[in-house]
Design a protein around this motif. Structure first.
Motif, PDB file in Angstrom:
ATOM      1  N   ARG A 117     -50.620  -9.053  23.421  1.00  0.00           N
ATOM      2  CA  ARG A 117     -50.616  -9.108  21.953  1.00  0.00           C
ATOM      3  C   ARG A 117     -51.671 -10.079  21.427  1.00  0.00           C
ATOM      4  O   ARG A 117     -52.161  -9.936  20.306  1.00  0.00           O
ATOM      5  N   LEU A 118     -52.047 -11.067  22.240  1.00  0.00           N
ATOM      6  CA  LEU A 118     -53.023 -12.077  21.828  1.00  0.00           C
ATOM      7  C   LEU A 118     -54.349 -11.891  22.568  1.00  0.00           C
ATOM      8  O   LEU A 118     -55.094 -12.858  22.786  1.00  0.00           O
ATOM      9  N   ARG A 119     -54.650 -10.658  22.947  1.00  0.00           N
ATOM     10  CA  ARG A 119     -55.741 -10.383  23.884  1.00  0.00           C
ATOM     11  C   ARG A 119     -57.127 -10.776  23.375  1.00  0.00           C
ATOM     12  O   ARG A 119     -57.974 -11.221  24.165  1.00  0.00           O
ATOM     13  N   TRP A 120     -57.399 -10.622  22.073  1.00  0.00           N
ATOM     14  CA  TRP A 120     -58.753 -10.882  21.589  1.00  0.00           C
ATOM     15  C   TRP A 120     -59.083 -12.368  21.626  1.00  0.00           C
ATOM     16  O   TRP A 120     -60.182 -12.765  22.071  1.00  0.00           O
ATOM     17  N   THR A 121     -58.155 -13.196  21.187  1.00  0.00           N
ATOM     18  CA  THR A 121     -58.361 -14.638  21.295  1.00  0.00           C
ATOM     19  C   THR A 121     -58.458 -15.057  22.757  1.00  0.00           C
ATOM     20  O   THR A 121     -59.288 -15.900  23.128  1.00  0.00           O
ATOM     21  N   LEU A 122     -57.635 -14.441  23.581  1.00  0.00           N
ATOM     22  CA  LEU A 122     -57.633 -14.756  25.004  1.00  0.00           C
ATOM     23  C   LEU A 122     -58.956 -14.399  25.669  1.00  0.00           C
ATOM     24  O   LEU A 122     -59.504 -15.182  26.454  1.00  0.00           O
ATOM     25  N   LEU A 123     -59.503 -13.220  25.376  1.00  0.00           N
ATOM     26  CA  LEU A 123     -60.759 -12.790  25.990  1.00  0.00           C
ATOM     27  C   LEU A 123     -61.919 -13.710  25.603  1.00  0.00           C
ATOM     28  O   LEU A 123     -62.766 -14.036  26.437  1.00  0.00           O
ATOM     29  N   CYS A 124     -61.956 -14.110  24.350  1.00  0.00           N
ATOM     30  CA  CYS A 124     -63.001 -15.042  23.906  1.00  0.00           C
ATOM     31  C   CYS A 124     -62.871 -16.388  24.623  1.00  0.00           C
ATOM     32  O   CYS A 124     -63.870 -17.000  25.026  1.00  0.00           O
ATOM     33  N   LEU A 125     -61.636 -16.846  24.800  1.00  0.00           N
ATOM     34  CA  LEU A 125     -61.402 -18.112  25.495  1.00  0.00           C
ATOM     35  C   LEU A 125     -61.841 -18.031  26.955  1.00  0.00           C
ATOM     36  O   LEU A 125     -62.498 -18.940  27.480  1.00  0.00           O
ATOM     37  N   LEU A 126     -61.506 -16.941  27.632  1.00  0.00           N
ATOM     38  CA  LEU A 126     -61.893 -16.768  29.032  1.00  0.00           C
ATOM     39  C   LEU A 126     -63.413 -16.693  29.171  1.00  0.00           C
ATOM     40  O   LEU A 126     -63.983 -17.197  30.139  1.00  0.00           O
ATOM     41  N   GLY A 127     -64.074 -16.060  28.211  1.00  0.00           N
ATOM     42  CA  GLY A 127     -65.525 -15.985  28.252  1.00  0.00           C
ATOM     43  C   GLY A 127     -66.173 -17.359  28.139  1.00  0.00           C
ATOM     44  O   GLY A 127     -67.130 -17.673  28.863  1.00  0.00           O
ATOM     45  N   ALA A 128     -65.650 -18.193  27.244  1.00  0.00           N
ATOM     46  CA  ALA A 128     -66.182 -19.549  27.089  1.00  0.00           C
ATOM     47  C   ALA A 128     -65.949 -20.374  28.357  1.00  0.00           C
ATOM     48  O   ALA A 128     -66.834 -21.130  28.793  1.00  0.00           O
ATOM     49  N   ALA A 129     -64.780 -20.224  28.970  1.00  0.00           N
ATOM     50  CA  ALA A 129     -64.483 -20.960  30.208  1.00  0.00           C
ATOM     51  C   ALA A 129     -65.388 -20.506  31.347  1.00  0.00           C
ATOM     52  O   ALA A 129     -65.856 -21.315  32.151  1.00  0.00           O
ATOM     53  N   ALA A 130     -65.655 -19.198  31.427  1.00  0.00           N
ATOM     54  CA  ALA A 130     -66.524 -18.670  32.480  1.00  0.00           C
ATOM     55  C   ALA A 130     -67.956 -19.173  32.319  1.00  0.00           C
ATOM     56  O   ALA A 130     -68.637 -19.492  33.297  1.00  0.00           O
ATOM     57  N   LEU A 131     -68.424 -19.257  31.078  1.00  0.00           N
ATOM     58  CA  LEU A 131     -69.774 -19.771  30.823  1.00  0.00           C
ATOM     59  C   LEU A 131     -69.903 -21.217  31.281  1.00  0.00           C
ATOM     60  O   LEU A 131     -70.894 -21.599  31.938  1.00  0.00           O
ATOM     61  N   ALA A 132     -68.914 -22.030  30.951  1.00  0.00           N
ATOM     62  CA  ALA A 132     -68.929 -23.437  31.368  1.00  0.00           C
ATOM     63  C   ALA A 132     -68.897 -23.558  32.888  1.00  0.00           C
ATOM     64  O   ALA A 132     -69.608 -24.381  33.479  1.00  0.00           O
ATOM     65  N   ALA A 133     -68.082 -22.723  33.542  1.00  0.00           N
ATOM     66  CA  ALA A 133     -67.975 -22.776  35.000  1.00  0.00           C
ATOM     67  C   ALA A 133     -69.278 -22.358  35.672  1.00  0.00           C
ATOM     68  O   ALA A 133     -69.657 -22.899  36.711  1.00  0.00           O
ATOM     69  N   ALA A 134     -69.962 -21.399  35.096  1.00  0.00           N
ATOM     70  CA  ALA A 134     -71.209 -20.912  35.684  1.00  0.00           C
ATOM     71  C   ALA A 134     -72.347 -21.913  35.525  1.00  0.00           C
ATOM     72  O   ALA A 134     -73.215 -22.029  36.399  1.00  0.00           O
ATOM     73  N   LEU A 135     -72.340 -22.673  34.425  1.00  0.00           N
ATOM     74  CA  LEU A 135     -73.443 -23.590  34.153  1.00  0.00           C
ATOM     75  C   LEU A 135     -73.279 -24.947  34.837  1.00  0.00           C
ATOM     76  O   LEU A 135     -74.278 -25.590  35.163  1.00  0.00           O
ATOM     77  N   SER A 136     -72.044 -25.389  35.059  1.00  0.00           N
ATOM     78  CA  SER A 136     -71.820 -26.736  35.590  1.00  0.00           C
ATOM     79  C   SER A 136     -72.532 -27.009  36.918  1.00  0.00           C
ATOM     80  O   SER A 136     -73.200 -28.041  37.066  1.00  0.00           O
ATOM     81  N   PRO A 137     -72.444 -26.114  37.930  1.00  0.00           N
ATOM     82  CA  PRO A 137     -73.109 -26.410  39.209  1.00  0.00           C
ATOM     83  C   PRO A 137     -74.626 -26.372  39.136  1.00  0.00           C
ATOM     84  O   PRO A 137     -75.294 -26.758  40.087  1.00  0.00           O
ATOM     85  N   ALA A 138     -75.191 -25.897  38.020  1.00  0.00           N
ATOM     86  CA  ALA A 138     -76.646 -25.846  37.907  1.00  0.00           C
ATOM     87  C   ALA A 138     -77.255 -27.242  37.966  1.00  0.00           C
ATOM     88  O   ALA A 138     -78.417 -27.403  38.362  1.00  0.00           O
ATOM     89  N   PHE A 139     -76.481 -28.268  37.596  1.00  0.00           N
ATOM     90  CA  PHE A 139     -76.987 -29.633  37.676  1.00  0.00           C
ATOM     91  C   PHE A 139     -77.238 -30.035  39.125  1.00  0.00           C
ATOM     92  O   PHE A 139     -78.145 -30.833  39.409  1.00  0.00           O
TER      93      PHE A 139
END
Length: 313
Positions: free
Chosen positions: A23-45
């Motif tokens: 029922r809360l899928r759209w907010t959830l999908l946006c949140l997961l996308g933001a978390a995935a972006l942060a996870a992908a960029l962190s090890p780049a350092f």
């Protein structure tokens, strides 16, 4: 309790939780996308650090000469992380608030014959605890999987011979955290029960019973937070000690790289990656304690008919 009843309880609980999240899928999908972006960029350092150190080892001792090449990359990675963190923070709060509302409504719909004191205590306190169980599914597990996978993939390119040690060092950490689970769940159930008792005795003005419930609440909170501290904070120490012990054992058995063979660039990248890996693995403790704390409240909110049959392990 029979294994069949346990399986039924888990199946029903996860199904009800899935319905809520759908029922809360759209907010959830946006949140997961933001978390995935942060996870992908962190090890780049780690990659950036290794590349910089390698260039310095090759003779480019003037750091200013490296700025035109590496500064734009550093700024781009930093900007991406800031944007992802901002989006994740706002969306997370929105989703948490909506989950509390849904848990309140679900409880009141399913407890038509409940007592008023328990209803008030659960609506004001239990629903907030229950939402933590959803965070385990949509936020914490997702973060652990994405960040851990990202770190290990980066490490494969930076120094693959360290990956087995990194992976094996997770095992003692996970076992350490698992040890405290039952105690945390039991304390959480006690807290919910004493909250109901406090609400009931406050209405009846029975001072002696009120004080008794308050003291039980006090010691239940103490027991839970002592267990949570060990599961959440001490797990970081277990990870670093496990990694150091396994690395030394591998070198002693001559199945890993010798200390003399480790370059400064590899060591720099390894330390950064281990620090990044300690975050999601440290979060394993927080995830596990959060689930154990939320489980009694989730059962009371979503499958109350099984609560009377002492659901759980």
């Amino acid at each position: 309790m029979s294994s069949e009843l346990k399986y039924r309880a888990w199946k029903l609980l996860l199904r009800e939780m899935a319905r809520v999240l759908l029922r809360l899928r759209w907010t959830l999908l946006c949140l997961l996308g933001a978390a995935a972006l942060a996870a992908a960029l962190s090890p780049a350092f780690a990659w950036l650090s290794k590349s910089t150190v390698q260039r310095i080892e090759q003779g480019e001792v003037d750091p200013w000469a490296l700025l035109p090449e590496f500064l734009p990359l550093f700024l781009a990675i930093t900007a991406g992380l800031i944007l992802a963190d901002f989006a994740e923070s706002i969306l997370s709060k929105l989703l948490e608030t909506r989950l509390i509302i849904v848990m309140q409504r679900s409880y009141l719909e399913r407890h038509t014959l409940g007592n008023v004191s328990q209803d008030v205590a659960h609506v004001l306190f239990g629903s907030d605890v229950a939402k933590k169980g959803f965070q385990v599914i949509y936020k914490d597990i997702w973060t652990i999987i994405t960040v851990t996978s990202s770190v290990l993939l980066w490490q494969l390119s930076l120094g693959a011979h360290w990956v087995p040690v990194l992976v094996l060092s997770m095992v003692p950490t996970l076992l350490f955290v698992w040890f405290f689970g039952r105690r945390i769940r039991h304390s959480s159930q006690q807290i919910l029960d004493t909250q109901s008792g406090i609400a009931e005795t406050a209405g009846s003005r029975d001072q002696q019973s009120l004080y008794g419930h308050q003291e039980r609440y006090y010691f239940a909170v103490l027991n839970m937070h002592v267990s949570k501290w060990f599961a959440e904070n001490a797990s970081d120490v277990v990870l670093w000690v496990s990694f150091a012990g396994l690395a030394l054992l591998a070198m002693w058995l001559d199945v890993g790289p010798a200390l003399a063979d480790i370059t400064l660039a590899e060591l720099s990248a390894l330390i950064i990656n281990l620090r990044l890996l300690s975050k999601p693995l440290g979060n394993v403790g927080r995830v596990y304690t959060r689930w154990q704390e939320a489980y009694p409240a989730l059962v009371r909110s979503l499958i109350p008919h099984l609560q009377r049959q002492q659901v759980g392990t």
